[in-house]
Design a protein around this motif. Structure first.
Motif, mmCIF file in Angstrom:
data_model
loop_
_atom_site.group_PDB
_atom_site.id
_atom_site.type_symbol
_atom_site.label_atom_id
_atom_site.label_comp_id
_atom_site.label_asym_id
_atom_site.label_seq_id
_atom_site.Cartn_x
_atom_site.Cartn_y
_atom_site.Cartn_z
ATOM 1 N N LEU A 107 0.828 -1.207 0.578
ATOM 2 C CA LEU A 107 0.060 -0.164 -0.063
ATOM 3 C C LEU A 107 1.045 1.092 0.395
ATOM 4 C CD1 LEU A 107 -2.689 -0.720 2.189
ATOM 5 C CD2 LEU A 107 -3.071 -0.313 0.377
ATOM 6 N N ALA A 108 2.195 1.306 1.004
ATOM 7 C CA ALA A 108 3.143 2.621 0.923
ATOM 8 C C ALA A 108 3.081 2.186 -1.018
ATOM 9 C CB ALA A 108 3.919 2.213 1.691
ATOM 10 N N ALA A 109 3.942 1.517 -1.501
ATOM 11 C CA ALA A 109 4.642 2.333 -2.680
ATOM 12 C C ALA A 109 3.377 2.475 -3.721
ATOM 13 C CB ALA A 109 5.362 0.434 -3.047
ATOM 14 N N LEU A 110 2.384 1.939 -3.463
ATOM 15 C CA LEU A 110 1.209 2.006 -4.583
ATOM 16 C C LEU A 110 1.210 3.627 -3.951
ATOM 17 C CD1 LEU A 110 -0.929 1.264 -6.091
ATOM 18 C CD2 LEU A 110 -2.409 0.995 -5.010
ATOM 19 N N PHE A 111 1.081 4.234 -2.340
ATOM 20 C CA PHE A 111 0.805 5.889 -2.294
ATOM 21 C C PHE A 111 1.680 5.985 -3.504
ATOM 22 C CE2 PHE A 111 1.418 9.325 0.263
ATOM 23 C CZ PHE A 111 -0.296 9.993 -0.088
ATOM 24 N N VAL A 112 3.007 5.842 -3.049
ATOM 25 C CA VAL A 112 4.197 6.803 -3.737
ATOM 26 C C VAL A 112 4.002 7.052 -4.900
ATOM 27 C CG1 VAL A 112 6.853 6.695 -3.855
ATOM 28 C CG2 VAL A 112 6.230 6.366 -1.306
ATOM 29 N N THR A 146 2.616 10.439 -9.591
ATOM 30 C CA THR A 146 2.497 10.100 -11.001
ATOM 31 C C THR A 146 1.454 11.580 -11.033
ATOM 32 O OG1 THR A 146 2.426 8.117 -10.716
ATOM 33 C CG2 THR A 146 1.553 9.289 -12.930
ATOM 34 N N VAL A 147 0.495 11.487 -9.814
ATOM 35 C CA VAL A 147 -0.303 13.450 -9.702
ATOM 36 C C VAL A 147 0.129 14.186 -8.965
ATOM 37 C CG1 VAL A 147 -2.492 13.557 -9.334
ATOM 38 C CG2 VAL A 147 -2.606 11.281 -9.146
ATOM 39 N N LEU A 148 1.004 14.391 -9.174
ATOM 40 C CA LEU A 148 1.688 15.790 -8.666
ATOM 41 C C LEU A 148 2.296 16.477 -9.860
ATOM 42 C CD1 LEU A 148 3.329 15.314 -5.014
ATOM 43 C CD2 LEU A 148 1.232 16.678 -5.940
ATOM 44 N N PRO A 149 2.657 15.925 -10.654
ATOM 45 C CA PRO A 149 2.804 16.763 -11.519
ATOM 46 C C PRO A 149 2.382 17.132 -12.716
ATOM 47 C CG PRO A 149 4.453 14.423 -11.375
ATOM 48 C CD PRO A 149 3.797 14.425 -10.786
ATOM 49 N N LEU A 150 0.722 16.671 -13.042
ATOM 50 C CA LEU A 150 0.090 16.967 -13.147
ATOM 51 C C LEU A 150 -1.278 18.210 -12.897
ATOM 52 C CD1 LEU A 150 -1.348 13.592 -14.226
ATOM 53 C CD2 LEU A 150 0.033 14.920 -15.539
ATOM 54 N N GLN A 151 -0.846 18.050 -11.450
ATOM 55 C CA GLN A 151 -1.904 19.317 -11.314
ATOM 56 C C GLN A 151 -1.316 20.989 -11.501
ATOM 57 O OE1 GLN A 151 -0.687 19.674 -7.305
ATOM 58 N NE2 GLN A 151 -2.449 20.983 -7.234
ATOM 59 N N PRO A 152 -0.466 21.496 -11.945
ATOM 60 C CA PRO A 152 -0.499 22.544 -12.734
ATOM 61 C C PRO A 152 -1.412 22.303 -13.989
ATOM 62 C CG PRO A 152 1.741 22.117 -11.669
ATOM 63 C CD PRO A 152 0.971 20.821 -11.696
ATOM 64 N N VAL A 153 -1.498 21.260 -14.960
ATOM 65 C CA VAL A 153 -1.868 21.471 -15.445
ATOM 66 C C VAL A 153 -3.255 21.550 -15.271
ATOM 67 C CG1 VAL A 153 -2.516 20.065 -17.883
ATOM 68 C CG2 VAL A 153 -0.112 19.647 -16.874
ATOM 69 N N PHE A 154 -4.307 21.272 -14.889
ATOM 70 C CA PHE A 154 -5.596 20.764 -14.387
ATOM 71 C C PHE A 154 -5.260 22.542 -13.770
ATOM 72 C CE2 PHE A 154 -4.566 16.263 -14.293
ATOM 73 C CZ PHE A 154 -4.952 16.266 -15.246
ATOM 74 N N ALA A 155 -4.797 23.262 -13.109
ATOM 75 C CA ALA A 155 -5.315 24.340 -12.141
ATOM 76 C C ALA A 155 -4.571 25.618 -13.137
ATOM 77 C CB ALA A 155 -3.900 24.473 -11.122
ATOM 78 N N GLU A 156 -4.099 25.161 -14.387
ATOM 79 C CA GLU A 156 -4.384 26.420 -15.454
ATOM 80 C C GLU A 156 -5.044 25.715 -16.323
ATOM 81 O OE1 GLU A 156 -0.895 25.965 -18.035
ATOM 82 O OE2 GLU A 156 0.460 26.097 -16.111
ATOM 83 N N GLY A 157 -6.361 25.285 -16.704
ATOM 84 C CA GLY A 157 -7.727 25.170 -17.372
ATOM 85 C C GLY A 157 -8.406 26.395 -16.187
ATOM 86 N N GLY A 158 -8.171 26.434 -15.190
ATOM 87 C CA GLY A 158 -9.540 27.714 -14.688
ATOM 88 C C GLY A 158 -9.145 28.748 -14.726
#
Length: 125
Positions: A12-17, A22-34
């Protein structure tokens, strides 16, 4: 039993990491859409305000009220400048500049036509 629990916790820890990395680098992409959506909304509001003011300017010019005409035409131009980059907006800005020039010179008929052309350009997307 604790061996299976430890193995499950590590999995579970490995899956969380993996998911987090994977998701954190995508966050600015989605934030700019707004932010882009807000910018487009703002540009549309400026365009609508420019249309309203250019119509007011044309009405003032038809009535021979050059002071209010100039005020409305200049305000319309300021809103049109904030309405984004577009061929129609650029043409409307040029028409409003001509309208102000002719209005300042007292050429009411020509100023009215330029203000009406600005409305036409701003209304066409």
């Amino acid at each position: 039993m604790s061996r299976y629990t430890t193995h499950g916790s590590l999995t579970l820890a490995a899956l969380f990491v993996l998911v987090t990395s994977t998701v954190l680098p995508l966050q600015p992409v989605f934030a700019e859409g707004g932010a882009r959506r807000d910018a487009v909304r703002s540009e549309d509001q400026h365009r609508q305000e420019a249309i309203k003011l250019a119509k007011e300017a044309a009405d003032h010019s038809k009535q021979g009220h050059m002071g209010p005409f100039l005020t409305s035409a200049e305000a319309a131009m300021q809103h049109a400048l904030k309405a984004g980059k577009d061929a129609h907006v650029d043409a409307a800005i040029a028409e409003l500049k001509h309208a102000v020039e002719h209005g300042s010179a007292g050429h009411t008929d020509v100023a009215t036509k330029h203000a009406e052309q600005a409305v036409t350009h701003l209304s066409g997307k």
